[in-house]
Design a protein around this motif. Sequence first.
Motif, PDB file in Angstrom:
ATOM      1  N   ILE A  28       0.843  -1.197   0.000  1.00 31.87           N
ATOM      2  CA  ILE A  28       0.000   0.000   0.000  1.00 31.87           C
ATOM      3  C   ILE A  28       0.877   1.245   0.000  1.00 31.87           C
ATOM      4  O   ILE A  28       0.608   2.216  -0.722  1.00 31.87           O
ATOM      5  CB  ILE A  28      -0.945   0.003   1.222  1.00 31.87           C
ATOM      6  CG1 ILE A  28      -1.991  -1.103   1.091  1.00 31.87           C
ATOM      7  CG2 ILE A  28      -1.644   1.358   1.358  1.00 31.87           C
ATOM      8  CD1 ILE A  28      -2.823  -1.314   2.336  1.00 31.87           C
ATOM      9  N   ILE A  29       1.951   1.214   0.797  1.00 35.75           N
ATOM     10  CA  ILE A  29       2.877   2.352   0.846  1.00 35.75           C
ATOM     11  C   ILE A  29       3.473   2.607  -0.536  1.00 35.75           C
ATOM     12  O   ILE A  29       3.506   3.738  -1.026  1.00 35.75           O
ATOM     13  CB  ILE A  29       4.005   2.100   1.866  1.00 35.75           C
ATOM     14  CG1 ILE A  29       3.432   1.838   3.259  1.00 35.75           C
ATOM     15  CG2 ILE A  29       4.971   3.276   1.884  1.00 35.75           C
ATOM     16  CD1 ILE A  29       2.686   2.990   3.856  1.00 35.75           C
ATOM     17  N   VAL A  30       3.945   1.516  -1.186  1.00 36.03           N
ATOM     18  CA  VAL A  30       4.561   1.647  -2.512  1.00 36.03           C
ATOM     19  C   VAL A  30       3.548   2.158  -3.529  1.00 36.03           C
ATOM     20  O   VAL A  30       3.860   3.002  -4.377  1.00 36.03           O
ATOM     21  CB  VAL A  30       5.145   0.292  -2.966  1.00 36.03           C
ATOM     22  CG1 VAL A  30       5.597   0.355  -4.416  1.00 36.03           C
ATOM     23  CG2 VAL A  30       6.322  -0.099  -2.079  1.00 36.03           C
ATOM     24  N   ALA A  31       2.304   1.660  -3.453  1.00 39.71           N
ATOM     25  CA  ALA A  31       1.288   2.027  -4.437  1.00 39.71           C
ATOM     26  C   ALA A  31       0.820   3.465  -4.275  1.00 39.71           C
ATOM     27  O   ALA A  31       0.488   4.132  -5.260  1.00 39.71           O
ATOM     28  CB  ALA A  31       0.090   1.077  -4.337  1.00 39.71           C
ATOM     29  N   ILE A  32       0.789   3.969  -3.048  1.00 37.21           N
ATOM     30  CA  ILE A  32       0.192   5.283  -2.788  1.00 37.21           C
ATOM     31  C   ILE A  32       1.210   6.415  -2.856  1.00 37.21           C
ATOM     32  O   ILE A  32       0.960   7.455  -3.461  1.00 37.21           O
ATOM     33  CB  ILE A  32      -0.515   5.278  -1.417  1.00 37.21           C
ATOM     34  CG1 ILE A  32      -1.764   4.400  -1.481  1.00 37.21           C
ATOM     35  CG2 ILE A  32      -0.899   6.693  -0.993  1.00 37.21           C
ATOM     36  CD1 ILE A  32      -2.493   4.260  -0.173  1.00 37.21           C
ATOM     37  N   PHE A 238      -8.164  -6.385   5.750  1.00 35.21           N
ATOM     38  CA  PHE A 238      -7.759  -5.326   4.829  1.00 35.21           C
ATOM     39  C   PHE A 238      -8.146  -3.925   5.313  1.00 35.21           C
ATOM     40  O   PHE A 238      -7.316  -3.012   5.253  1.00 35.21           O
ATOM     41  CB  PHE A 238      -8.335  -5.586   3.430  1.00 35.21           C
ATOM     42  CG  PHE A 238      -7.955  -4.539   2.420  1.00 35.21           C
ATOM     43  CD1 PHE A 238      -6.670  -4.478   1.902  1.00 35.21           C
ATOM     44  CD2 PHE A 238      -8.894  -3.608   1.971  1.00 35.21           C
ATOM     45  CE1 PHE A 238      -6.308  -3.511   0.970  1.00 35.21           C
ATOM     46  CE2 PHE A 238      -8.555  -2.639   1.045  1.00 35.21           C
ATOM     47  CZ  PHE A 238      -7.247  -2.594   0.546  1.00 35.21           C
ATOM     48  N   PRO A 239      -9.380  -3.681   5.784  1.00 36.92           N
ATOM     49  CA  PRO A 239      -9.714  -2.338   6.272  1.00 36.92           C
ATOM     50  C   PRO A 239      -8.784  -1.864   7.381  1.00 36.92           C
ATOM     51  O   PRO A 239      -8.408  -0.688   7.419  1.00 36.92           O
ATOM     52  CB  PRO A 239     -11.158  -2.495   6.780  1.00 36.92           C
ATOM     53  CG  PRO A 239     -11.709  -3.634   5.986  1.00 36.92           C
ATOM     54  CD  PRO A 239     -10.559  -4.571   5.818  1.00 36.92           C
ATOM     55  N   TRP A 240      -8.413  -2.761   8.280  1.00 34.05           N
ATOM     56  CA  TRP A 240      -7.501  -2.410   9.370  1.00 34.05           C
ATOM     57  C   TRP A 240      -6.111  -2.066   8.848  1.00 34.05           C
ATOM     58  O   TRP A 240      -5.508  -1.075   9.255  1.00 34.05           O
ATOM     59  CB  TRP A 240      -7.430  -3.576  10.357  1.00 34.05           C
ATOM     60  CG  TRP A 240      -6.388  -3.412  11.425  1.00 34.05           C
ATOM     61  CD1 TRP A 240      -6.444  -2.575  12.499  1.00 34.05           C
ATOM     62  CD2 TRP A 240      -5.138  -4.100  11.505  1.00 34.05           C
ATOM     63  NE1 TRP A 240      -5.291  -2.703  13.259  1.00 34.05           N
ATOM     64  CE2 TRP A 240      -4.484  -3.632  12.677  1.00 34.05           C
ATOM     65  CE3 TRP A 240      -4.526  -5.080  10.729  1.00 34.05           C
ATOM     66  CZ2 TRP A 240      -3.230  -4.098  13.066  1.00 34.05           C
ATOM     67  CZ3 TRP A 240      -3.269  -5.549  11.111  1.00 34.05           C
ATOM     68  CH2 TRP A 240      -2.645  -5.058  12.262  1.00 34.05           C
ATOM     69  N   VAL A 241      -5.598  -2.894   7.920  1.00 35.81           N
ATOM     70  CA  VAL A 241      -4.277  -2.637   7.344  1.00 35.81           C
ATOM     71  C   VAL A 241      -4.290  -1.324   6.563  1.00 35.81           C
ATOM     72  O   VAL A 241      -3.353  -0.519   6.659  1.00 35.81           O
ATOM     73  CB  VAL A 241      -3.854  -3.814   6.428  1.00 35.81           C
ATOM     74  CG1 VAL A 241      -2.536  -3.497   5.723  1.00 35.81           C
ATOM     75  CG2 VAL A 241      -3.724  -5.096   7.236  1.00 35.81           C
ATOM     76  N   LEU A 242      -5.355  -1.117   5.792  1.00 37.54           N
ATOM     77  CA  LEU A 242      -5.475   0.115   5.011  1.00 37.54           C
ATOM     78  C   LEU A 242      -5.545   1.328   5.928  1.00 37.54           C
ATOM     79  O   LEU A 242      -4.941   2.374   5.643  1.00 37.54           O
ATOM     80  CB  LEU A 242      -6.721   0.042   4.126  1.00 37.54           C
ATOM     81  CG  LEU A 242      -6.884   1.142   3.075  1.00 37.54           C
ATOM     82  CD1 LEU A 242      -5.803   1.030   2.019  1.00 37.54           C
ATOM     83  CD2 LEU A 242      -8.262   1.057   2.418  1.00 37.54           C
ATOM     84  N   ALA A 243      -6.268   1.201   7.053  1.00 42.07           N
ATOM     85  CA  ALA A 243      -6.375   2.312   8.007  1.00 42.07           C
ATOM     86  C   ALA A 243      -5.011   2.650   8.607  1.00 42.07           C
ATOM     87  O   ALA A 243      -4.655   3.833   8.753  1.00 42.07           O
ATOM     88  CB  ALA A 243      -7.373   1.959   9.108  1.00 42.07           C
ATOM     89  N   MET A 244      -4.233   1.631   8.957  1.00 40.45           N
ATOM     90  CA  MET A 244      -2.897   1.876   9.495  1.00 40.45           C
ATOM     91  C   MET A 244      -2.020   2.591   8.479  1.00 40.45           C
ATOM     92  O   MET A 244      -1.315   3.560   8.809  1.00 40.45           O
ATOM     93  CB  MET A 244      -2.238   0.557   9.900  1.00 40.45           C
ATOM     94  CG  MET A 244      -2.723  -0.038  11.191  1.00 40.45           C
ATOM     95  SD  MET A 244      -1.495  -1.194  11.869  1.00 40.45           S
ATOM     96  CE  MET A 244      -1.138  -2.223  10.445  1.00 40.45           C
ATOM     97  N   ALA A 245      -2.046   2.106   7.233  1.00 39.63           N
ATOM     98  CA  ALA A 245      -1.212   2.704   6.187  1.00 39.63           C
ATOM     99  C   ALA A 245      -1.615   4.152   5.931  1.00 39.63           C
ATOM    100  O   ALA A 245      -0.753   5.039   5.852  1.00 39.63           O
ATOM    101  CB  ALA A 245      -1.320   1.879   4.900  1.00 39.63           C
ATOM    102  N   PHE A 246      -2.906   4.409   5.827  1.00 40.04           N
ATOM    103  CA  PHE A 246      -3.370   5.762   5.544  1.00 40.04           C
ATOM    104  C   PHE A 246      -3.108   6.712   6.706  1.00 40.04           C
ATOM    105  O   PHE A 246      -2.802   7.894   6.491  1.00 40.04           O
ATOM    106  CB  PHE A 246      -4.859   5.755   5.190  1.00 40.04           C
ATOM    107  CG  PHE A 246      -5.117   5.758   3.716  1.00 40.04           C
ATOM    108  CD1 PHE A 246      -5.479   6.915   3.055  1.00 40.04           C
ATOM    109  CD2 PHE A 246      -4.964   4.599   2.975  1.00 40.04           C
ATOM    110  CE1 PHE A 246      -5.697   6.923   1.689  1.00 40.04           C
ATOM    111  CE2 PHE A 246      -5.182   4.586   1.607  1.00 40.04           C
ATOM    112  CZ  PHE A 246      -5.553   5.756   0.960  1.00 40.04           C
ATOM    113  N   SER A 247      -3.222   6.218   7.934  1.00 35.97           N
ATOM    114  CA  SER A 247      -2.929   7.064   9.088  1.00 35.97           C
ATOM    115  C   SER A 247      -1.483   7.515   9.067  1.00 35.97           C
ATOM    116  O   SER A 247      -1.178   8.703   9.256  1.00 35.97           O
ATOM    117  CB  SER A 247      -3.226   6.302  10.386  1.00 35.97           C
ATOM    118  OG  SER A 247      -4.584   5.962  10.486  1.00 35.97           O
ATOM    119  N   GLY A 248      -0.570   6.575   8.813  1.00 37.27           N
ATOM    120  CA  GLY A 248       0.841   6.919   8.762  1.00 37.27           C
ATOM    121  C   GLY A 248       1.184   7.838   7.609  1.00 37.27           C
ATOM    122  O   GLY A 248       1.913   8.824   7.767  1.00 37.27           O
TER     123      GLY A 248
END
Length: 425
Positions: A28-32, A238-248
């Motif tokens: 997610i980090i690489v993609a965003i 996935f929602p939890w992982v996505l939330a962590m990535a977006f928060s950071g």
Amino acid sequence: MAKEATEVPLLQNSTAGTSSWAQTFGNIIVAIVGTGVLGLPYAFRVAGWLAGAIGVTIAGISTYYCMLLLVHCRDRLASTSSSSADECDEIHTYGDLGCKAFGRTGRYLTEFLIVLSQFGGSVAYLLFIGQNLSSIFRTHHLSFSSFIFLLVPIEIALSWIRSLSALAPFSIIADICNILAMAIVVKQDLQLFDGFSERKMITSLAQLPFAGGVAVFCFEGFGMTLALEASMRERKRFPWVLAMAFSGITLVYVLFGFFGYLAYGDQTKDIVTLNLPNDWSATAVKIGLCLGLTFTFPIMMHPINEIVEGKLKQSEWFLKLCQYNSGRGRGVTEKFMVYVSRALVVLVAVVLALAVPGFGEFVSMVGSTLCALLSFVLPATFHLIFCGSSMRLWQRALDYCILICGLAFAAFGTYNAANGHSRGS
């Protein structure tokens, strides 16, 4: 910008449904995270540090929520799918959702917006490379246009590479260089910081959409949502992982834009690396960024090539041409036409890069229009169509709010970006 139809860079050898949460988090980090982040300090200069922080935060929360809407739509359709052979029954990509919602027209509209947004990201790559190289070699009398033209044969040759796995490592290298560039900028910020005296909280409420447009552009990879979710072994997480990535990511974006504006104030340039001194560390990071983006440019262009080549191979004139040259082998003719189409796509991106006024205004315009439509308007529309009958009143109201605000943001943001001359350079 979305990178739909590209392979997941950190999971090149993985099959769908086998990725751990940590792998998905990294992907997610690489993609965003992309080059748009280096335009955030300029957005904070234009809108003010408080308005900029609000714009980035709203963009991050909204993008996260709308990514979940896409996953919800796909899950709802999967639970009610039929066994017919309809071309819209298989839901793997964003375009498939468009097809399911509005038929072929929906697929064409979605893919058209993806093509335009990918062109926007590709042009931003070229602008970034050209402006940074011209700042490094300013004593050699080579202009921005000269470096863009020098890139043409390189990018055409790279676009002819059919395997994305050979280029994917450069995407990670570019992201590492992004992080190094951010670290150097922050270090420079701390050295130059002289307080808040000359730094405005809000320059004008009318400039908030400009900062929002840059912020939306920074949250690339929206088109990768379904692929990212499908790649997870435990998809419920996935929602939890996505939330962590977006928060950071959102926190880093806000801090980076804030510190960049505090350091350079009204002298902040639309690409903050242009504010850096030409010492060895800054020059090394600039060159690393340019090399990384040069090699990841074909990855950014890949969704465009896939869509263009798909339509090309379905066209009547192409089939007749292949039949006419059948004596030489259909495969040879088809491969030649693919090479020609990829070269033309690169040339279109180069022409656009030479025509746009500046990195900051261009990024904001793409973010305010194309990215807003793909990230907010279409997901909310699809969610209302597929799930509206089972949603609560507040959920429907929220979707309508996102839809209306997305359209208004696209209209006002486009007008604001088109009048970028009022902000100065």
